[in-house]
Design an enzyme around this catalytic site. Structure first.
Site, short mmCIF file in Angstrom:
data_model
loop_
_atom_site.label_atom_id
_atom_site.label_comp_id
_atom_site.label_asym_id
_atom_site.label_seq_id
_atom_site.Cartn_x
_atom_site.Cartn_y
_atom_site.Cartn_z
N GLY A 1 31.24 103.35 16.44
CA GLY A 1 32.27 102.60 15.75
C GLY A 1 33.42 103.40 15.20
O GLY A 1 34.05 102.98 14.21
N ARG B 1 22.30 87.61 31.84
CA ARG B 1 23.64 87.88 31.30
C ARG B 1 24.27 86.60 30.78
O ARG B 1 24.96 86.59 29.76
CB ARG B 1 24.54 88.45 32.38
CG ARG B 1 24.42 89.93 32.56
CD ARG B 1 25.54 90.48 33.42
NE ARG B 1 25.11 91.74 34.01
CZ ARG B 1 25.03 92.89 33.36
NH1 ARG B 1 25.36 92.96 32.09
NH2 ARG B 1 24.60 93.97 33.95
N ILE C 1 28.38 94.73 30.45
CA ILE C 1 29.25 94.09 31.44
C ILE C 1 29.25 92.60 31.15
O ILE C 1 28.19 91.99 30.95
CB ILE C 1 28.76 94.40 32.87
CG1 ILE C 1 28.97 95.89 33.16
CG2 ILE C 1 29.49 93.53 33.89
CD1 ILE C 1 28.42 96.36 34.48
N ASN D 1 40.15 95.77 25.67
CA ASN D 1 39.14 96.82 25.79
C ASN D 1 39.82 98.17 25.74
O ASN D 1 40.99 98.30 26.12
CB ASN D 1 38.40 96.68 27.13
CG ASN D 1 37.29 97.72 27.29
OD1 ASN D 1 36.52 97.97 26.34
ND2 ASN D 1 37.20 98.35 28.44
N HIS E 1 39.12 102.06 27.24
CA HIS E 1 38.29 102.80 28.19
C HIS E 1 38.67 104.27 28.13
O HIS E 1 39.87 104.60 28.12
CB HIS E 1 38.51 102.25 29.61
CG HIS E 1 37.69 102.97 30.62
ND1 HIS E 1 36.34 102.76 30.78
CD2 HIS E 1 38.03 103.94 31.51
CE1 HIS E 1 35.88 103.55 31.73
NE2 HIS E 1 36.88 104.28 32.19
N GLU F 1 37.65 91.95 36.66
CA GLU F 1 37.47 93.24 37.32
C GLU F 1 37.15 94.32 36.29
O GLU F 1 37.97 94.57 35.38
CB GLU F 1 38.76 93.61 38.08
CG GLU F 1 38.60 94.83 38.96
CD GLU F 1 39.95 95.31 39.52
OE1 GLU F 1 40.02 96.45 39.94
OE2 GLU F 1 40.91 94.51 39.47
N ASP G 1 37.07 97.29 34.05
CA ASP G 1 38.06 98.32 33.73
C ASP G 1 39.34 98.17 34.55
O ASP G 1 40.09 99.14 34.72
CB ASP G 1 37.46 99.74 33.93
CG ASP G 1 36.26 99.99 33.04
OD1 ASP G 1 36.21 99.43 31.93
OD2 ASP G 1 35.35 100.73 33.47
N GLN H 1 42.94 110.25 20.37
CA GLN H 1 43.99 109.45 21.01
C GLN H 1 43.59 107.97 21.05
O GLN H 1 44.42 107.09 20.87
CB GLN H 1 44.23 109.93 22.45
CG GLN H 1 45.20 111.08 22.57
CD GLN H 1 46.63 110.65 22.28
OE1 GLN H 1 46.90 109.97 21.30
NE2 GLN H 1 47.55 111.06 23.13
N GLU H 2 42.31 107.71 21.32
CA GLU H 2 41.84 106.32 21.39
C GLU H 2 42.17 105.57 20.11
O GLU H 2 42.69 104.46 20.13
CB GLU H 2 40.31 106.28 21.58
CG GLU H 2 39.85 106.67 22.95
CD GLU H 2 38.39 106.33 23.18
OE1 GLU H 2 37.83 105.46 22.48
OE2 GLU H 2 37.79 106.94 24.07
C1 GAR Z 1 34.83 105.10 23.12
O1 GAR Z 1 35.08 106.36 23.67
C2 GAR Z 1 35.24 104.03 24.11
O2 GAR Z 1 36.38 104.36 24.84
C3 GAR Z 1 34.04 103.95 24.99
O3 GAR Z 1 32.95 104.04 24.10
C4 GAR Z 1 33.32 104.86 23.00
C5 GAR Z 1 32.95 104.14 21.73
O4 GAR Z 1 33.17 104.97 20.62
N1 GAR Z 1 34.01 102.72 25.73
C6 GAR Z 1 33.58 102.63 26.98
O5 GAR Z 1 33.14 103.58 27.59
C7 GAR Z 1 33.67 101.26 27.59
N2 GAR Z 1 33.39 101.30 28.97
P1 GAR Z 1 33.15 104.34 19.15
O6 GAR Z 1 31.91 103.46 19.04
O7 GAR Z 1 33.01 105.55 18.26
O8 GAR Z 1 34.42 103.58 18.93
#
Ligand code: GAR
Length: 218
Positions: free
Chosen positions: A16, A69, A96, A111, A113, A147, A149, A177-178
């Site tokens: 998180g 799912r 997914i 999202n 990625h 689709e 990602d 950066q995220e």
């Molecule tokens: C992040 O790096 C995010 O980009 C990735 O999971 C991590 C979660 O970190 N997401 C994916 O790989 C989705 N396919 P966080 O729980 O510390 O935010």
């Protein structure tokens, strides 16, 4: 005064840190939205603790308790909709999603990625980038479509790959950066500046042919 800020539901599966960036921005008055709820498919994860500390309602929907799912996504949708969200933010949500789920939230599902999409969709992106000897890596925020990602991209954050990087150091640089680009995208959405129009990203009324790029030296 009633709170009329856009309502955000955040879906997590783990640590998180992206959620924390949104929580901190809301606390600082700079999110322009309010986090109405946080939902995890895993109990006991750090992200839930972060939400609880911030006084945000949490729910856990263990995917293992569902035989399909469709059943899991149905329970998830009912729980999300209970928060009446304007925006649903996937922040490290490692499931997914079914087409029905994605269609239900079309245009209000984001999202992040950990790669410069369209490069390296899927899992283990840091490892793959290192193995390929790439000089550059990063993260992408995109609208979610059926689709994996592959939905319309909004913003990317670039980072350099250093010769002495391992998965952990690279993940740390990408993570910084995220948090920056996700906050920016969520804020745009809350301000009404960002939308999905005819299957493409529109920012400030202009269709984006390429995502906004943030530089490699944060
Ligand atoms: C992040 O790096 C995010 O980009 C990735 O999971 C991590 C979660 O970190 N997401 C994916 O790989 C989705 N396919 P966080 O729980 O510390 O935010």
């Amino acid at each position: 005064m009633p709170n009329t800020l856009p309502r955000i539901v955040v879906l997590i599966s783990g640590g998180g840190t992206n959620l924390q960036a949104l929580i901190d921005a809301e606390a600082a008055g700079s999110l322009e939205g309010t986090i109405a709820g946080v939902i995890s498919n895993r109990a006991g994860v750090k992200g839930l603790e972060r939400a609880e500390t911030a006084g945000i309602p949490t729910r856990v929907i263990p995917h293992r308790e569902h035989s399909s799912r469709e059943s899991f996504d149905g329970a998830l949708m009912a729980t999300i909709d209970g928060f009446s969200p304007d925006l649903v933010v996937l922040a490290g949500f490692m499931r997914i999603l079914t087409d029905a789920f994605v269609q239900h939230y079309q245009g209000r599902l984001l999202n992040i990625h950990p790669s410069l999409l369209p490069a390296w969709p899927g899992l283990h992106t840091h490892r793959k980038v290192l193995e390929a000897g790439e000089a550059e890596h990063g993260a992408t925020v995109h609208f979610v479509t059926e689709e994996l990602d592959g939905g319309p991209r909004i913003i990317r954050g670039r980072v350099p790959v250093h010769t002495d990087d391992d998965e952990e150091t690279l993940a740390g640089r990408v993570g910084a950066q995220e948090r920056r680009i996700y906050l920016e995208a969520v804020r745009w959405f809350c301000q009404g500046r960002l939308r999905l129009a005819n299957g493409e990203t529109e920012l400030d009324g202009t269709r984006l042919n390429e995502p906004v790029d943030r530089d490699k030296n944060p």
